[in-house]
Design a protein around this motif. Structure first.
Motif, PDB file in Angstrom:
ATOM      1  N   ILE A 101       0.901 119.006  -2.262  1.00 13.22           N
ATOM      2  CA  ILE A 101       0.573 118.258  -1.042  1.00 13.22           C
ATOM      3  C   ILE A 101      -0.729 117.505  -1.278  1.00 13.22           C
ATOM      4  CG2 ILE A 101      -0.075 118.403   1.390  1.00 13.22           C
ATOM      5  CD1 ILE A 101       1.613 120.946   1.559  1.00 13.22           C
ATOM      6  N   VAL A 102      -0.684 116.196  -1.162  1.00 14.47           N
ATOM      7  CA  VAL A 102      -1.881 115.372  -1.295  1.00 14.47           C
ATOM      8  C   VAL A 102      -2.390 115.017   0.089  1.00 14.47           C
ATOM      9  CG1 VAL A 102      -2.862 113.208  -2.139  1.00 14.47           C
ATOM     10  CG2 VAL A 102      -1.118 114.389  -3.485  1.00 14.47           C
ATOM     11  N   ALA A 103      -3.671 115.269   0.316  1.00 14.44           N
ATOM     12  CA  ALA A 103      -4.329 114.846   1.554  1.00 14.44           C
ATOM     13  C   ALA A 103      -5.774 114.517   1.216  1.00 14.44           C
ATOM     14  CB  ALA A 103      -4.266 115.934   2.617  1.00 14.44           C
ATOM     15  N   TYR A 104      -6.240 113.382   1.671  1.00 21.24           N
ATOM     16  CA  TYR A 104      -7.615 112.969   1.421  1.00 21.24           C
ATOM     17  C   TYR A 104      -8.514 113.681   2.419  1.00 21.24           C
ATOM     18  CZ  TYR A 104     -11.183 109.846  -0.459  1.00 21.24           C
ATOM     19  OH  TYR A 104     -12.292 109.339  -1.113  1.00 21.24           O
ATOM     20  N   ASN A 105      -9.472 114.455   1.902  1.00 25.23           N
ATOM     21  CA  ASN A 105     -10.274 115.364   2.732  1.00 25.23           C
ATOM     22  C   ASN A 105      -9.347 116.391   3.373  1.00 25.23           C
ATOM     23  OD1 ASN A 105     -12.515 116.519   3.927  1.00 25.23           O
ATOM     24  ND2 ASN A 105     -12.616 115.042   5.599  1.00 25.23           N
ATOM     25  N   LEU A 125       1.161 126.986   8.461  1.00 30.08           N
ATOM     26  CA  LEU A 125       1.670 126.667   7.129  1.00 30.08           C
ATOM     27  C   LEU A 125       1.129 127.688   6.133  1.00 30.08           C
ATOM     28  CD1 LEU A 125       3.167 124.588   5.280  1.00 30.08           C
ATOM     29  CD2 LEU A 125       0.955 123.425   5.048  1.00 30.08           C
ATOM     30  N   ALA A 126       2.011 128.371   5.429  1.00 30.64           N
ATOM     31  CA  ALA A 126       1.584 129.396   4.482  1.00 30.64           C
ATOM     32  C   ALA A 126       0.793 128.772   3.334  1.00 30.64           C
ATOM     33  CB  ALA A 126       2.808 130.120   3.928  1.00 30.64           C
ATOM     34  N   GLY A 127      -0.300 129.448   2.965  1.00 27.74           N
ATOM     35  CA  GLY A 127      -1.151 128.917   1.886  1.00 27.74           C
ATOM     36  C   GLY A 127      -2.018 127.799   2.407  1.00 27.74           C
ATOM     37  N   PRO A 128      -1.703 126.566   2.110  1.00 27.79           N
ATOM     38  CA  PRO A 128      -0.845 126.142   1.003  1.00 27.79           C
ATOM     39  C   PRO A 128      -1.566 126.310  -0.328  1.00 27.79           C
ATOM     40  CG  PRO A 128      -1.767 124.225   2.093  1.00 27.79           C
ATOM     41  CD  PRO A 128      -2.217 125.416   2.876  1.00 27.79           C
ATOM     42  N   GLU A 129      -0.815 126.492  -1.399  1.00 26.40           N
ATOM     43  CA  GLU A 129      -1.394 126.876  -2.677  1.00 26.40           C
ATOM     44  C   GLU A 129      -1.474 125.736  -3.689  1.00 26.40           C
ATOM     45  OE1 GLU A 129       0.932 130.169  -3.929  1.00 26.40           O
ATOM     46  OE2 GLU A 129       0.044 131.553  -2.474  1.00 26.40           O
ATOM     47  N   HIS A 130      -0.746 124.663  -3.467  1.00 25.31           N
ATOM     48  CA  HIS A 130      -0.773 123.539  -4.405  1.00 25.31           C
ATOM     49  C   HIS A 130      -1.165 122.268  -3.658  1.00 25.31           C
ATOM     50  CE1 HIS A 130       2.245 125.770  -7.235  1.00 25.31           C
ATOM     51  NE2 HIS A 130       1.034 126.280  -7.263  1.00 25.31           N
ATOM     52  N   VAL A 131      -2.459 122.150  -3.383  1.00 23.47           N
ATOM     53  CA  VAL A 131      -3.004 120.999  -2.668  1.00 23.47           C
ATOM     54  C   VAL A 131      -3.799 120.147  -3.645  1.00 23.47           C
ATOM     55  CG1 VAL A 131      -4.556 120.246  -0.814  1.00 23.47           C
ATOM     56  CG2 VAL A 131      -3.092 122.257  -0.490  1.00 23.47           C
ATOM     57  N   VAL A 132      -3.670 118.842  -3.512  1.00 30.38           N
ATOM     58  CA  VAL A 132      -4.433 117.885  -4.314  1.00 30.38           C
ATOM     59  C   VAL A 132      -5.246 117.030  -3.355  1.00 30.38           C
ATOM     60  CG1 VAL A 132      -4.303 115.937  -5.916  1.00 30.38           C
ATOM     61  CG2 VAL A 132      -2.698 117.856  -6.151  1.00 30.38           C
ATOM     62  N   ILE A 192      -4.015 119.504 -16.536  1.00 34.11           N
ATOM     63  CA  ILE A 192      -4.185 120.790 -15.860  1.00 34.11           C
ATOM     64  C   ILE A 192      -2.951 121.110 -15.023  1.00 34.11           C
ATOM     65  CG2 ILE A 192      -5.568 122.059 -14.167  1.00 34.11           C
ATOM     66  CD1 ILE A 192      -7.945 120.349 -14.947  1.00 34.11           C
ATOM     67  N   ALA A 193      -2.474 122.342 -15.094  1.00 29.99           N
ATOM     68  CA  ALA A 193      -1.385 122.771 -14.214  1.00 29.99           C
ATOM     69  C   ALA A 193      -1.858 122.699 -12.775  1.00 29.99           C
ATOM     70  CB  ALA A 193      -0.962 124.196 -14.568  1.00 29.99           C
ATOM     71  N   VAL A 194      -0.954 122.384 -11.867  1.00 29.44           N
ATOM     72  CA  VAL A 194      -1.360 122.142 -10.487  1.00 29.44           C
ATOM     73  C   VAL A 194      -1.979 123.384  -9.853  1.00 29.44           C
ATOM     74  CG1 VAL A 194       0.905 122.645  -9.465  1.00 29.44           C
ATOM     75  CG2 VAL A 194      -0.677 121.088  -8.302  1.00 29.44           C
ATOM     76  N   ALA A 195      -1.499 124.577 -10.205  1.00 33.49           N
ATOM     77  CA  ALA A 195      -2.098 125.795  -9.651  1.00 33.49           C
ATOM     78  C   ALA A 195      -3.542 125.944 -10.118  1.00 33.49           C
ATOM     79  CB  ALA A 195      -1.281 127.019 -10.059  1.00 33.49           C
TER      80      ALA A 195
END
Length: 233
Positions: A101-105, A125-132, A192-195
């Protein structure tokens, strides 16, 4: 700018943005939202948008930014409880599909969404664990670059078109394309892996908050505090 193929984490991205009634994550309400998916070239593959009746007056200052008045939101918007549930489920579906999931700020948008979910009795929303978060990453990889770090400024720096700033759809898609541009510009980051990238951003955001708090205190605000929690405050 050196161009290399984007890493696998940047190939297909979920993109997310909110426009709201204010800046306080504990009290502001969602007015518009966008969740979409972009492909390796930044092309839009999927998109869903919401206009929401927040159930409160939309301040004039907020309307001047995103263009949605209280009257329009009441006449055309989806009830907030339903909209918040749909936004959360759409993002949850993206995470189940393995999309970052990409979100600026991101700590703003994801925190607001969590507060809204709590407000209406929805599971957050669980986590989220893979945020960019392109804001956090850009400040880490190009720490000493002068100038603003707004989405508009980042788009200009990385050569990403942003035609309608503060439209949730335009901002979400632009943020995703900035993330892809950063991945192309920094091959070591792209590998780099996303995690691992997610965990690195947790550390970067904390360090950035510490430095910012110190700077504010050294410049006339001795009691200033800020949170470095990420991706949810």
């Amino acid at each position: 700018m050196h161009e290399t193929p984007a890493a696998s984490w940047a190939d297909t991205l979920a993109v997310f943005d909110l426009e709201t009634t204010g800046i306080d994550i504990d009290t502001c309400r969602i007015v518009t939202a966008h969740v979409g998916v972009i492909g390796p070239r930044g092309e839009v593959l999927e998109q869903r948008q919401w206009l929401v009746d927040p159930g409160v007056e939309i301040p004039t200052a907020a309307t001047l930014i995103h263009g949605v008045s209280t009257e329009r939101a009441r006449a055309e918007g989806l009830a907030a409880a339903q909209a918040v549930a749909e936004i959360g489920e759409t993002l949850a579906d993206a995470t189940r599909r393995g999309l970052p999931i990409v979100a600026y700020n991101a700590s703003y948008d994801l925190s607001v969404l969590r507060r809204e979910a709590e407000r209406y009795g929805h599971d957050p929303l669980a986590g989220p664990e893979h945020v960019v978060d392109p804001l956090v990453i850009d400040k880490a990889v190009d720490r000493y670059r002068r100038g603003k770090r707004t989405l508009t400024a980042a788009c200009a720096h990385y050569g990403v078109e942003l035609l309608d700033a503060h439209d949730a759809g335009a901002d979400a898609i632009a943020a995703g394309r900035v993330a892809q541009a950063i991945a192309r510009a920094y091959p070591e980051l792209a590998a780099i892996a996303v995690a691992d990238l997610h965990r690195q951003q947790v550390e970067w955001c904390r360090d950035q908050a510490v430095r910012y708090q110190e700077w504010r205190r050294m410049n006339g605000e001795p009691e200033f505090t800020t949170s470095g929690a990420w991706p949810v405050r």
